[in-house]
Design an enzyme around this catalytic site. Structure first.
Site, PDB file in Angstrom:
ATOM      1  N   SER A 417     -50.764  32.630  54.282  1.00  0.00           N
ATOM      2  CA  SER A 417     -50.475  31.662  55.341  1.00  0.00           C
ATOM      3  C   SER A 417     -51.484  31.742  56.480  1.00  0.00           C
ATOM      4  O   SER A 417     -51.509  30.872  57.343  1.00  0.00           O
ATOM      5  CB  SER A 417     -49.074  31.908  55.914  1.00  0.00           C
ATOM      6  OG  SER A 417     -48.993  33.210  56.481  1.00  0.00           O
ATOM      7  N   HIS A 438     -49.856  27.421  49.481  1.00  0.00           N
ATOM      8  CA  HIS A 438     -49.006  28.043  50.489  1.00  0.00           C
ATOM      9  C   HIS A 438     -47.591  27.476  50.456  1.00  0.00           C
ATOM     10  O   HIS A 438     -47.338  26.367  50.896  1.00  0.00           O
ATOM     11  CB  HIS A 438     -49.626  27.848  51.881  1.00  0.00           C
ATOM     12  CG  HIS A 438     -48.795  28.439  52.976  1.00  0.00           C
ATOM     13  ND1 HIS A 438     -48.632  27.833  54.205  1.00  0.00           N
ATOM     14  CD2 HIS A 438     -48.056  29.580  53.020  1.00  0.00           C
ATOM     15  CE1 HIS A 438     -47.840  28.585  54.954  1.00  0.00           C
ATOM     16  NE2 HIS A 438     -47.480  29.629  54.255  1.00  0.00           N
ATOM     17  N   GLU A 450     -48.738  23.670  50.946  1.00  0.00           N
ATOM     18  CA  GLU A 450     -50.064  23.310  51.448  1.00  0.00           C
ATOM     19  C   GLU A 450     -51.100  23.694  50.392  1.00  0.00           C
ATOM     20  O   GLU A 450     -51.178  24.859  49.987  1.00  0.00           O
ATOM     21  CB  GLU A 450     -50.364  24.027  52.763  1.00  0.00           C
ATOM     22  CG  GLU A 450     -49.544  23.520  53.925  1.00  0.00           C
ATOM     23  CD  GLU A 450     -49.819  24.255  55.222  1.00  0.00           C
ATOM     24  OE1 GLU A 450     -50.013  23.601  56.263  1.00  0.00           O
ATOM     25  OE2 GLU A 450     -49.827  25.506  55.209  1.00  0.00           O
ATOM     26  N   ASN A 488     -49.227  25.822  60.576  1.00  0.00           N
ATOM     27  CA  ASN A 488     -49.339  26.890  61.569  1.00  0.00           C
ATOM     28  C   ASN A 488     -50.337  26.548  62.667  1.00  0.00           C
ATOM     29  O   ASN A 488     -50.168  26.957  63.823  1.00  0.00           O
ATOM     30  CB  ASN A 488     -49.724  28.203  60.892  1.00  0.00           C
ATOM     31  CG  ASN A 488     -48.568  28.816  60.129  1.00  0.00           C
ATOM     32  OD1 ASN A 488     -47.442  28.368  60.244  1.00  0.00           O
ATOM     33  ND2 ASN A 488     -48.845  29.833  59.323  1.00  0.00           N
TER      34      ASN A 488
END
Length: 583
Positions: A417, A438, A450, A488
């Site tokens: 991540s 991900h 992802e 993120n």
């Protein structure tokens, strides 16, 4: 003691003003609604009529439309909701000061300008407050009452009572740029616009990532179109003049779109194209991706290997086996293999007990899974997904082994991540076969994957992960290999800003969490979310983002570092931003 208001006014009937007028009328108040021209009045009336639906006759019956501020003479409270420009708002308030009675409260719906500076443009600064409705006013639950240092207590109480009468969640805040919600929201929106402008990811993938990765009700570019591209630019410009933060410097494309009249839903075209001006219905345009296009050219996959035995790895094993693939997983010992098999069986049994899974399907899923203790067992699988500890040396060593062991043409995927996928790719000795995949935790529940391509990833490798994700009933989004990927990179600067807000004693954690949930419809406030993620994990991600982008605004807030040092890591330790010992 607050007055029970009956006569109110709204000046400016754009998206925000029309919504405010509708909400006031729905609550039974008599509303005088003012716009600059008959044409603008007609547009606002039509918008309210569409929005009110079956209640349109009752709602419109309580609204008197006009083009004259003089018609507000009898109003007990007036909300101005004109465009976010200081000179314009100050001028309107100064005119209202002359028209309205001495006891009339003048409220500004500004989201970014100084209420104090607007107040002193009138002869009654003590009667001027902020009354900022979250957008859209009809559906959003939050009203922020902004109390200046010179505001009369009675005026503030009137505004608070009105917000409660409307059935809204009311939070009273001081006069700081952006208050709570917009100070957090617009930096996030601007970051998403910049991500799109720089072609890091498509509009659809950015929006899908935040909806399915964070559970947000709408993606950021969809929100900009709803608010208005021009309004977004004006708010950011005002915030930047106050804060000086790079995060608030409007992305150039916002000004270009505003100049071109590409303003979002209200003009029929923004980041997306709409059925008509004022419509929220998105229609296909030249940039709309072809369904399933991202999976074209995928390599065939029948067998999958998963490396790891933790919570994430076990969840991925379950998801992949449910998707119909034969799965070989690798754990470090026979005991860990047994633990994974036990956890998998327990998870599936719970689903059977709750009626979510047939017993026969459970048995089929378990029959597709086998464990081993050596990565050599993965020599013939079509796809390997590693889900080991988030340590670059550990992952690099694993990919060196996988590069040697896996058959030619096998796709090697990392669930990292925060670490550079290219480092794993280079360690493998076959970087074209390596891609990020991900998953979000828990993998059995979260819909997002992802798909992270490095500069070396072969197109058919990324396509393969898209194809597999589709079979797993996941929503896959594409992005390039840089810190934070999509989710993120957008989420943690927003969380960090919330910590800085708390650290500055601008608002309490309770008020910030309440404002974000009620104002934006987010499932959790920022501090609730930080405590769920873990403050140590959050700090590590913030540090990674700061290291890669070198932006001072991304430096972790000292309060976050102090909590981690003290061992207040969130729910897992019983204390973080919130204390869970008494909950």
């Amino acid at each position: 003691m607050a007055r029970e208001l009956n006569e109110v006014g709204v000046v400016g009937l754009g998206t925000a003003g029309a919504g405010i007028a509708e909400v006031l009328a729905q609550a039974g108040l008599s509303v005088t609604a003012v716009e600059v021209s008959d044409e603008a009045v007609a547009r606002a009336r039509a918008a309210i009529e569409r929005s009110a639906g079956e209640e349109k006759d009752a709602v419109l019956g309580r609204i008197r439309f006009t083009t004259s501020l003089d018609d507000l003479a009898a109003a007990e409270l007036v909300v101005e909701a004109v465009p976010e420009r200081a000179e314009l708002k100050a001028g309107i308030l100064a005119q209202l000061d002359k028209v309205c009675g001495p006891d009339t409260v003048l409220a500004t719906n500004t989201s970014s300008l100084s209420v104090t500076e607007l107040a002193v443009a009138t002869g009654r600064p003590g009667k001027v407050v902020g009354l900022h409705f979250a957008t859209p006013a009809k559906d959003a639950q939050l009203v922020q009452v902004v109390r200046t240092a010179i505001a009369d207590a009675a005026a503030v109480e009137d505004a608070q009572a009105l917000a409660e009468r409307l059935g809204k969640v009311q939070v009273t805040v001081g006069d700081e740029p952006g208050f709570i919600v917009d100070a957090l929201l617009f930096g996030y929106l601007n970051h998403a616009v910049s991500m799109f402008e720089n072609k890091y990811a498509s509009r659809e993938d950015i929006d899908a990532a935040m909806r399915f990765g964070c559970g947000l009700p709408k993606g950021p570019l969809q929100v900009v179109d709803e608010i208005g591209v021009d309004t977004t630019y004006d708010v950011l410009d005002a915030l930047h003049r106050k804060s000086g933060k790079r995060l608030h410097a409007p992305s150039p494309v916002l000004k270009q779109m505003t100049t071109a009249g590409v303003l979002g839903q209200k003009s029929g075209r923004g980041f997306y194209t709409y059925a008509e001006a004022g419509s929220a219905e998105v229609v296909a345009d030249a940039s709309t991706p072809t369904p399933g296009g991202a999976a074209e050219g995928a390599r065939p996959v029948q067998t999958v290997g998963v490396v790891g035995s933790g919570t994430m790895a076990t969840g991925i094993i379950e998801v992949v086996a449910k998707g119909g693939y034969d799965v070989t997983f690798i754990a470090r010992s026979d005991e860990k293999v047994a633990n994974v098999e036990k956890a998998l069986a327990k998870s599936l049994d719970k689903q059977v007990q709750r009626g979510r899974l047939e017993e026969s399907v459970r048995d089929e899923v378990l029959g597709r899974v086998k464990g081993a203790t050596s990565v050599e067992a993965l020599s013939d699988v079509d796809l390997v997904i590693e889900a080991v500890v988030e340590s670059l040396p550990v992952k690099e060593a694993l990919f060196a082994d996988l590069g040697r062991i896996a058959k030619a043409g096998a796709v090697l995927a990392t669930t990292t991540s925060s670490l550079p996928v290219i480092k794993c790719a280079q360690a493998s000795g076959r970087p074209a076969d390596v891609v990020g995949m991900h998953f979000f935790n828990p993998a059995q529940v979260m819909k997002l994957v992802e798909v992270v391509s490095t500069v070396s990833t072969a197109p058919d490798v990324a396509a393969t992960v898209h194809a597999v994700s589709a079979k797993l009933k996941k929503v896959a989004v594409s992005c390039n290999d840089r810190a934070g990927f999509i989710v993120n990179a957008l989420l943690f600067p927003y969380l960090n800003d919330a910590v800085s807000m708390l650290e500055a004693h601008y608002a309490s954690a309770a008020d910030i969490d309440t404002a974000v949930k009620a104002g934006l419809g987010y499932p959790m406030g920022p501090f609730e979310l930080l405590d769920v993620v873990g403050n140590d994990v959050s700090l590590a991600i913030e540090q990674e983002l700061h290291t890669e982008f070198r932006d001072p605004a991304l430096a972790p807030a000292p309060l976050l570092e102090h909590l981690v040092t003290a061992g207040y890591l969130g729910r897992k330790t019983g204390r973080g931003f919130w204390d869970y010992s008494s909950r």
